[in-house]
Scaffold this motif. Sequence first.
Motif, PDB file in Angstrom:
ATOM      1  N   GLY A   1       0.803  -1.214   0.000  1.00 21.75           N
ATOM      2  CA  GLY A   1       0.000   0.000   0.000  1.00 21.75           C
ATOM      3  C   GLY A   1       0.831   1.255   0.000  1.00 21.75           C
ATOM      4  N   ARG A   2       0.191   2.354  -0.400  1.00 21.16           N
ATOM      5  CA  ARG A   2       0.833   3.661  -0.429  1.00 21.16           C
ATOM      6  C   ARG A   2       0.123   4.575   0.553  1.00 21.16           C
ATOM      7  NH1 ARG A   2       3.881   4.985  -4.745  1.00 21.16           N
ATOM      8  NH2 ARG A   2       3.180   7.152  -4.653  1.00 21.16           N
ATOM      9  N   PRO A   3       0.845   5.567   1.083  1.00 19.58           N
ATOM     10  CA  PRO A   3       0.193   6.502   1.999  1.00 19.58           C
ATOM     11  C   PRO A   3      -0.981   7.203   1.322  1.00 19.58           C
ATOM     12  CG  PRO A   3       2.581   6.741   2.083  1.00 19.58           C
ATOM     13  CD  PRO A   3       2.273   5.821   0.937  1.00 19.58           C
ATOM     14  N   LEU A   4      -2.011   7.485   2.116  1.00 17.55           N
ATOM     15  CA  LEU A   4      -3.184   8.165   1.590  1.00 17.55           C
ATOM     16  C   LEU A   4      -2.871   9.626   1.263  1.00 17.55           C
ATOM     17  CD1 LEU A   4      -6.233   8.037   1.001  1.00 17.55           C
ATOM     18  CD2 LEU A   4      -6.649   8.569   3.403  1.00 17.55           C
ATOM     19  N   THR A   5      -1.965  10.231   2.050  1.00 21.11           N
ATOM     20  CA  THR A   5      -1.601  11.618   1.788  1.00 21.11           C
ATOM     21  C   THR A   5      -0.720  11.705   0.547  1.00 21.11           C
ATOM     22  OG1 THR A   5       0.216  11.341   3.354  1.00 21.11           O
ATOM     23  CG2 THR A   5      -1.789  12.352   4.187  1.00 21.11           C
TER      24      THR A   5
ATOM     25  N   SER B   1     -22.375  11.023  11.088  1.00 19.81           N
ATOM     26  CA  SER B   1     -22.322  10.978   9.621  1.00 19.81           C
ATOM     27  C   SER B   1     -20.959  10.548   9.098  1.00 19.81           C
ATOM     28  CB  SER B   1     -22.670  12.357   9.051  1.00 19.81           C
ATOM     29  OG  SER B   1     -21.632  13.291   9.339  1.00 19.81           O
ATOM     30  N   GLY B   2     -19.906  10.840   9.841  1.00 15.88           N
ATOM     31  CA  GLY B   2     -18.559  10.541   9.355  1.00 15.88           C
ATOM     32  C   GLY B   2     -18.030  11.574   8.384  1.00 15.88           C
ATOM     33  N   SER B   3     -18.853  12.542   8.012  1.00 15.34           N
ATOM     34  CA  SER B   3     -18.430  13.621   7.124  1.00 15.34           C
ATOM     35  C   SER B   3     -18.272  14.906   7.932  1.00 15.34           C
ATOM     36  CB  SER B   3     -19.467  13.843   6.015  1.00 15.34           C
ATOM     37  OG  SER B   3     -19.566  12.709   5.181  1.00 15.34           O
ATOM     38  N   PHE B   4     -17.143  15.571   7.741  1.00 15.46           N
ATOM     39  CA  PHE B   4     -16.860  16.809   8.459  1.00 15.46           C
ATOM     40  C   PHE B   4     -16.893  17.974   7.483  1.00 15.46           C
ATOM     41  CE2 PHE B   4     -15.379  13.610  11.252  1.00 15.46           C
ATOM     42  CZ  PHE B   4     -15.248  14.146  12.532  1.00 15.46           C
ATOM     43  N   GLY B   5     -17.314  19.117   7.988  1.00 18.43           N
ATOM     44  CA  GLY B   5     -17.275  20.321   7.184  1.00 18.43           C
ATOM     45  C   GLY B   5     -15.873  20.885   7.092  1.00 18.43           C
ATOM     46  N   ALA B   6     -15.715  21.929   6.315  1.00 20.01           N
ATOM     47  CA  ALA B   6     -14.415  22.572   6.155  1.00 20.01           C
ATOM     48  C   ALA B   6     -13.968  23.176   7.482  1.00 20.01           C
ATOM     49  CB  ALA B   6     -14.498  23.650   5.084  1.00 20.01           C
TER      50      ALA B   6
ATOM     51  N   ARG C   1      -4.659  18.469   6.157  1.00 24.39           N
ATOM     52  CA  ARG C   1      -6.041  17.990   6.085  1.00 24.39           C
ATOM     53  C   ARG C   1      -6.372  17.093   7.273  1.00 24.39           C
ATOM     54  NH1 ARG C   1      -8.757  18.411   1.189  1.00 24.39           N
ATOM     55  NH2 ARG C   1      -7.516  19.190  -0.560  1.00 24.39           N
ATOM     56  N   LEU C   2      -7.650  16.994   7.589  1.00 28.99           N
ATOM     57  CA  LEU C   2      -8.125  16.057   8.593  1.00 28.99           C
ATOM     58  C   LEU C   2      -8.493  14.742   7.912  1.00 28.99           C
ATOM     59  CD1 LEU C   2      -9.004  15.654  11.610  1.00 28.99           C
ATOM     60  CD2 LEU C   2     -11.330  16.190  10.822  1.00 28.99           C
ATOM     61  N   TYR C   3      -7.988  13.634   8.458  1.00 25.65           N
ATOM     62  CA  TYR C   3      -8.287  12.287   7.958  1.00 25.65           C
ATOM     63  C   TYR C   3      -8.972  11.503   9.073  1.00 25.65           C
ATOM     64  CZ  TYR C   3      -5.181  13.318   4.036  1.00 25.65           C
ATOM     65  OH  TYR C   3      -4.606  13.869   2.920  1.00 25.65           O
ATOM     66  N   THR C   4      -9.984  10.731   8.709  1.00 20.75           N
ATOM     67  CA  THR C   4     -10.721   9.962   9.711  1.00 20.75           C
ATOM     68  C   THR C   4     -11.001   8.551   9.217  1.00 20.75           C
ATOM     69  OG1 THR C   4     -12.882  10.691   8.878  1.00 20.75           O
ATOM     70  CG2 THR C   4     -11.865  12.034  10.605  1.00 20.75           C
ATOM     71  N   ALA C   5     -11.124   7.654  10.186  1.00 27.74           N
ATOM     72  CA  ALA C   5     -11.568   6.279   9.917  1.00 27.74           C
ATOM     73  C   ALA C   5     -12.453   5.865  11.073  1.00 27.74           C
ATOM     74  CB  ALA C   5     -10.373   5.339   9.787  1.00 27.74           C
TER      75      ALA C   5
ATOM     76  N   ARG D   1     -10.829   8.489   5.256  1.00 30.10           N
ATOM     77  CA  ARG D   1     -11.428   9.535   4.434  1.00 30.10           C
ATOM     78  C   ARG D   1     -10.669  10.833   4.634  1.00 30.10           C
ATOM     79  NH1 ARG D   1     -17.850   9.668   5.388  1.00 30.10           N
ATOM     80  NH2 ARG D   1     -17.618  11.198   3.691  1.00 30.10           N
ATOM     81  N   ALA D   2     -10.305  11.470   3.536  1.00 31.04           N
ATOM     82  CA  ALA D   2      -9.748  12.817   3.598  1.00 31.04           C
ATOM     83  C   ALA D   2     -10.921  13.786   3.646  1.00 31.04           C
ATOM     84  CB  ALA D   2      -8.875  13.088   2.381  1.00 31.04           C
ATOM     85  N   GLN D   3     -11.067  14.482   4.755  1.00 31.48           N
ATOM     86  CA  GLN D   3     -12.188  15.396   4.906  1.00 31.48           C
ATOM     87  C   GLN D   3     -11.964  16.635   4.045  1.00 31.48           C
ATOM     88  OE1 GLN D   3     -14.892  14.485   6.343  1.00 31.48           O
ATOM     89  NE2 GLN D   3     -14.071  12.609   7.290  1.00 31.48           N
TER      90      GLN D   3
END
Length: 747
Positions: free
Chosen positions: A51-55, A401-406, A703-707, A722-724
């Motif tokens: 695998g490769r880094p997400l960033t 929701s798992g989705s964040f705003g800016a 960026r904020l990343y979440t799992a 997820r990259a928010q």
Amino acid sequence: MSAARPPRESVSRRWLLQATGAGVLAATAGVGVWARLSDDGARPSGPEGPGRPLTDPADQSFLQIIAHADDGLYFMNPDLEQSLRGGARSVTVCLTGGEADGRNVSARAHDPARVPPDRAAFARARANGLRAAHAAMVTGDPAARWDVAALSLLPGFEVEIQTLRDAPRNQLIFLGLVEARAVWQARARSLRGLWLGATGTLSTLRPAGTPVKRRFHYTRDQVVQTLVAVLDRSGPTVVRTLDPNAVHSPMRPPATADRDPRLAGLRYYDHQDHTASAYFAQAALAAYGGRGRPAIVENYLGYEDGELPHDLDLAAARRKARLLSVYGWADHRACGDPAGCGDRKVGGSALAGSSRNWTRSTRLRAPGSNAWLRPAADGRLAAFAVLGGWAYCWAETRPGSGSFGAPVPVGGAPLQGQIQVVRRPGGALQLFASRTVLPGRDAAHRRELLSAPQTGTTADGVPVFARWESLGAPDPDPVRSLETGFPAAVAGPDGTVHVFVRTWDGRVAHRGGPHGRHFSPWQRLEGPVSTLTSSPRIVDGLDACVDSEGLIHLAAPTVGTVQHWVSKEPGRLPRPAAATGLPQPGGPVSLVPVADGAVRAVFRRSVTAQVLIAERQRMIGAWRVSARCEAVGGYGRVAAAQIGSGDRMVLAARDDAGEVRMAMAQDGAGPWQRGRVAHSAAAGVAQDAVGRAVVAALGLDGRLYTARQTSVGQSVRFGGWRAQPGVPERAGGGPAVVGPVGGVGPT
């Protein structure tokens, strides 16, 4: 660094100079040094795994500001190597020539004082060693070619810039300022003397063979503006500096012929050039102000690493040592430069010589927060981080929701480290942070704590906060306040908010305020008295929690074990508890309350970096190590939080690739799950409104990343990261260096 590790500060100046390091390898033929230097005959590489880094490296840019050529190799690795290997843009600025005594000779040499001094040649040899080490990290070939030129960053001034030909996104910039040539002895002609005003200008030293045509004399402001020009030029997402908040030593500084009273002061567990370089970096970042993208700022401990427990495992330390051996010209390779191909004072001694304790550790001054991801009153998660000195908030678009705003700016500039978030009864949040006030016409150079309580929410659910209020520092003396630690805070069942912090004398101080307002004066907690007779006693990296019975617990790492305080009744201040008997920690301690009044402490064991889980049962009152996690390397705080109302936990830790690992834990530790997110400081963990474990990380791109778990349950795995959306934007039009005591930042 410009001098070798002083073991308990008794080492002679000659030996200090022997461990000086870092230089640059000339762009001529060389041999494959990795095969010679590595234990197994292979090049050092990162951890294995697909695998490769997400960033994306294209979205990252790194700026390192160091005092001496080897500082990044000793104190910023493995982070430096990981970012270089990842392919992102990287610029390293070395402020001094690091010329020391001018003798490029091994500590093992017979009578090194007989070697004729040549400071210009030694400065060049160190630059050659640094270049070789960077080439090895980027391309695997320490003999890779560099293009060398003179560059004007400031009208009327020139610096030397070196660009790696096969990877031109990697550059080294050398100002060549004269170094202090002493670790602790006060010198007017030094970075520290320039910062304090003991000298009006500081001259440069021209290394042998430099394209820079003459010497220059820099004022303090000109050094700052030169660094601002580098910030403009590089546009970093991450700025790495040395430690601006070194811990003092009980020993007196050596006598000096320079009698300027501005040079008087304490002796510290770090080189004076390191500390001064960090001050200049802070001033440049403040002057950089509203320009460019707000960057993550990371400050790395220097010589103090040698006084603290080792926090890297042996594999990571060996990787550091191999790169330092490249820098130190340990293989005696030919490079075609008569000045020398590296720093023989370091040579191949980084893991076994007097500087070995620096090689075995990497620590950030800010220990990271275990509470920067928290649920708001309506259950939606809110994450907080510091970029460009400002606090920013990401909030879920709806609970679970798992989705964040800016990200939204929350003010507070210029903050340092991570945000500590307290959730008060009723769900309102309160933020705590630290900041440095730089010296000015009406301000002394000092550190202080700040707090901002939540006052409401926007129409789309983003928390809104009052103006940041200064809580001062436990030590009102400005010089002592610079050693103030980073806050740990909790809210008791009665709504009183308690904040704890490490003090100048190695103890812990407290302030409390009903509902987070009208805080009491600072007072020191009872505990083992420390006068720092040998080394820092309480090490920064505190955490606090409230157990299911309403008792407040506080834990702090020390140089030998974990110290524990607990209140006797709900609402009371914690008092020293019985000795924990826990193993020596290699970093911060995170506390988690679980069912039936039990509390767990999660930390890394020194030397091995293995994550341990210790538990204290309410009825028994004694601590025991209840689980040992699979070793994954890395360093720093392990984030931990309770999931559900029982004894389930979620853990998140940095691994030996600088990426996130997460696991669930109950009676024992579950297997680590790998997350390909290279991140800053500590990860964040929490439970969402549905009951799933959530892990968050601030990526090196800002960026904020979440799992999060795919469903509720102890054995349920985490879904993809997820990259928010959105990256932080500059919140103001200029620097906010000095603010009124009553409040700073936007209204």
